[in-house]
Design a protein around this motif. Structure first.
Motif, PDB file in Angstrom:
ATOM      1  N   ILE A  36     -18.019 -17.034   2.185  1.00 36.46           N
ATOM      2  CA  ILE A  36     -18.669 -18.071   3.132  1.00 36.46           C
ATOM      3  C   ILE A  36     -17.631 -18.828   2.584  1.00 36.46           C
ATOM      4  N   VAL A  37     -16.697 -19.711   3.288  1.00 38.00           N
ATOM      5  CA  VAL A  37     -15.815 -20.325   2.793  1.00 38.00           C
ATOM      6  C   VAL A  37     -16.066 -21.853   3.581  1.00 38.00           C
ATOM      7  N   ARG A  38     -17.008 -21.838   4.122  1.00 40.77           N
ATOM      8  CA  ARG A  38     -17.485 -23.501   4.315  1.00 40.77           C
ATOM      9  C   ARG A  38     -18.814 -22.770   5.147  1.00 40.77           C
ATOM     10  N   ILE A  39     -19.834 -24.164   4.685  1.00 44.87           N
ATOM     11  CA  ILE A  39     -20.704 -24.428   5.751  1.00 44.87           C
ATOM     12  C   ILE A  39     -20.231 -25.469   6.894  1.00 44.87           C
ATOM     13  N   ILE A  40     -21.038 -24.644   8.332  1.00 49.81           N
ATOM     14  CA  ILE A  40     -20.842 -26.086   8.907  1.00 49.81           C
ATOM     15  C   ILE A  40     -22.231 -26.552   9.323  1.00 49.81           C
ATOM     16  N   ASP A  41     -23.158 -26.144   9.371  1.00 54.11           N
ATOM     17  CA  ASP A  41     -24.658 -26.516   9.248  1.00 54.11           C
ATOM     18  C   ASP A  41     -25.425 -25.085   9.386  1.00 54.11           C
ATOM     19  N   GLU A  51     -15.966 -17.608  -8.821  1.00 56.35           N
ATOM     20  CA  GLU A  51     -14.474 -17.757  -8.382  1.00 56.35           C
ATOM     21  C   GLU A  51     -14.426 -18.178  -7.504  1.00 56.35           C
ATOM     22  N   VAL A  52     -14.893 -18.099  -6.861  1.00 53.52           N
ATOM     23  CA  VAL A  52     -14.346 -18.183  -5.010  1.00 53.52           C
ATOM     24  C   VAL A  52     -15.432 -19.947  -5.070  1.00 53.52           C
ATOM     25  N   ALA A  53     -16.180 -20.033  -5.281  1.00 54.40           N
ATOM     26  CA  ALA A  53     -17.126 -21.222  -5.517  1.00 54.40           C
ATOM     27  C   ALA A  53     -16.726 -22.743  -6.271  1.00 54.40           C
ATOM     28  N   ASP A  54     -16.298 -21.803  -7.115  1.00 49.92           N
ATOM     29  CA  ASP A  54     -15.833 -23.498  -8.096  1.00 49.92           C
ATOM     30  C   ASP A  54     -14.170 -23.849  -7.610  1.00 49.92           C
ATOM     31  N   SER A  55     -13.632 -23.063  -6.859  1.00 48.32           N
ATOM     32  CA  SER A  55     -12.069 -23.190  -6.651  1.00 48.32           C
ATOM     33  C   SER A  55     -12.295 -24.005  -5.684  1.00 48.32           C
ATOM     34  N   ILE A  56     -12.821 -23.726  -4.083  1.00 47.08           N
ATOM     35  CA  ILE A  56     -13.678 -24.421  -3.632  1.00 47.08           C
ATOM     36  C   ILE A  56     -14.130 -25.588  -3.277  1.00 47.08           C
ATOM     37  N   MET A  57     -15.098 -25.677  -4.504  1.00 46.03           N
ATOM     38  CA  MET A  57     -15.555 -27.066  -4.663  1.00 46.03           C
ATOM     39  C   MET A  57     -14.870 -28.216  -5.516  1.00 46.03           C
ATOM     40  N   GLU A  58     -13.663 -27.933  -6.686  1.00 45.33           N
ATOM     41  CA  GLU A  58     -12.420 -28.741  -7.239  1.00 45.33           C
ATOM     42  C   GLU A  58     -11.341 -28.565  -5.936  1.00 45.33           C
ATOM     43  N   THR A  59     -11.160 -27.927  -5.895  1.00 47.65           N
ATOM     44  CA  THR A  59     -10.028 -28.171  -4.929  1.00 47.65           C
ATOM     45  C   THR A  59     -10.271 -28.513  -3.267  1.00 47.65           C
ATOM     46  N   GLY A  60     -11.000 -27.851  -2.788  1.00 46.97           N
ATOM     47  CA  GLY A  60     -10.828 -27.975  -1.472  1.00 46.97           C
ATOM     48  C   GLY A  60     -10.892 -26.538  -0.953  1.00 46.97           C
ATOM     49  N   ARG A  61      -9.970 -25.804  -1.608  1.00 41.84           N
ATOM     50  CA  ARG A  61      -9.791 -24.767  -1.360  1.00 41.84           C
ATOM     51  C   ARG A  61      -9.645 -23.090  -1.973  1.00 41.84           C
ATOM     52  N   VAL A  62      -9.299 -22.690  -1.945  1.00 38.32           N
ATOM     53  CA  VAL A  62      -9.292 -21.338  -2.859  1.00 38.32           C
ATOM     54  C   VAL A  62      -8.081 -19.629  -2.173  1.00 38.32           C
ATOM     55  N   THR A  63      -7.577 -19.909  -2.808  1.00 38.48           N
ATOM     56  CA  THR A  63      -6.004 -18.551  -2.687  1.00 38.48           C
ATOM     57  C   THR A  63      -6.476 -17.246  -2.091  1.00 38.48           C
ATOM     58  N   ASN A  64      -6.011 -17.016  -0.717  1.00 37.35           N
ATOM     59  CA  ASN A  64      -6.348 -15.118  -0.201  1.00 37.35           C
ATOM     60  C   ASN A  64      -6.187 -14.407  -1.376  1.00 37.35           C
ATOM     61  N   GLY A  65      -5.671 -13.978  -2.570  1.00 38.65           N
ATOM     62  CA  GLY A  65      -5.817 -12.913  -3.591  1.00 38.65           C
ATOM     63  C   GLY A  65      -7.337 -13.022  -4.385  1.00 38.65           C
ATOM     64  N   LYS A  66      -7.855 -14.455  -4.422  1.00 35.00           N
ATOM     65  CA  LYS A  66      -9.252 -14.787  -4.967  1.00 35.00           C
ATOM     66  C   LYS A  66     -10.612 -14.212  -3.908  1.00 35.00           C
ATOM     67  N   LEU A  67      -9.703 -14.162  -3.095  1.00 36.78           N
ATOM     68  CA  LEU A  67     -11.474 -13.553  -1.800  1.00 36.78           C
ATOM     69  C   LEU A  67     -10.759 -12.383  -1.563  1.00 36.78           C
ATOM     70  N   ARG A  68     -10.076 -12.088  -2.043  1.00 36.30           N
ATOM     71  CA  ARG A  68      -9.582  -9.755  -1.952  1.00 36.30           C
ATOM     72  C   ARG A  68     -10.253  -9.319  -2.777  1.00 36.30           C
ATOM     73  N   TYR A  69     -10.013 -10.396  -4.346  1.00 38.34           N
ATOM     74  CA  TYR A  69     -10.591  -9.702  -5.825  1.00 38.34           C
ATOM     75  C   TYR A  69     -11.903 -10.145  -5.163  1.00 38.34           C
ATOM     76  N   ALA A  70     -12.524 -11.570  -5.801  1.00 35.45           N
ATOM     77  CA  ALA A  70     -13.585 -11.067  -4.699  1.00 35.45           C
ATOM     78  C   ALA A  70     -14.973  -9.854  -4.190  1.00 35.45           C
ATOM     79  N   LEU A  71     -14.364 -10.061  -2.986  1.00 37.08           N
ATOM     80  CA  LEU A  71     -14.472  -8.837  -2.270  1.00 37.08           C
ATOM     81  C   LEU A  71     -14.550  -7.442  -2.893  1.00 37.08           C
ATOM     82  N   ASN A  72     -13.338  -6.959  -3.404  1.00 35.85           N
ATOM     83  CA  ASN A  72     -13.107  -6.120  -4.224  1.00 35.85           C
ATOM     84  C   ASN A  72     -13.839  -5.517  -5.803  1.00 35.85           C
ATOM     85  N   LYS A  73     -14.391  -6.833  -6.189  1.00 34.61           N
ATOM     86  CA  LYS A  73     -15.294  -7.146  -7.167  1.00 34.61           C
ATOM     87  C   LYS A  73     -16.579  -6.374  -6.870  1.00 34.61           C
ATOM     88  N   PHE A  74     -16.701  -7.285  -6.013  1.00 30.89           N
ATOM     89  CA  PHE A  74     -18.681  -6.582  -4.764  1.00 30.89           C
ATOM     90  C   PHE A  74     -18.443  -5.431  -4.789  1.00 30.89           C
TER      91      PHE A  74
END
Length: 106
Positions: free
Chosen positions: A31-36, A70-93
């Protein structure tokens, strides 16, 4: 799932989800953004990039316990996240074995 579509887990940025409906069915995303209360944007950093997220109804997703800080912190700090970080998070999971345990119903 008990058929009501209600999950004990709440949607939050960085949470890993399993897609239950649609073209990416049985795949995993973040999840990269919550709409409602009903909709979120998801991305996996591979087929579905951060800049082109997919809008999904929460009823079509299974919210998993795993949240990527990592994904949550990046989005909170900069408003975005790298695709590499998304792939890393999924691979870690996936490497943690939680996906297999989840599918067995443990």
């Amino acid at each position: 799932m008990d058929g009501t579509g209600v999950h004990a887990t709440q949607p939050e940025i960085g949470r890993i989800v399993k897609v239950l409906r649609g073209r990416e069915q049985e795949g995993y995303a973040v999840i990269v953004r919550i709409i409602d209360a009903r909709f979120v944007w998801i991305a996996d950093g591979d087929k579905r990039k951060f800049d082109q997220p997919k809008k999904k109804n929460l009823l079509h997703l299974e919210l998993l316990e795993f949240v990527s800080g990592e994904v949550a912190d990046s989005i909170m700090e900069t408003g975005r996240v790298t695709n590499g970080k998304l792939r890393y998070a999924l691979n870690k999971f996936l490497e943690s074995g939680q996906s297999e345990a989840h599918e067995k119903g443990e």
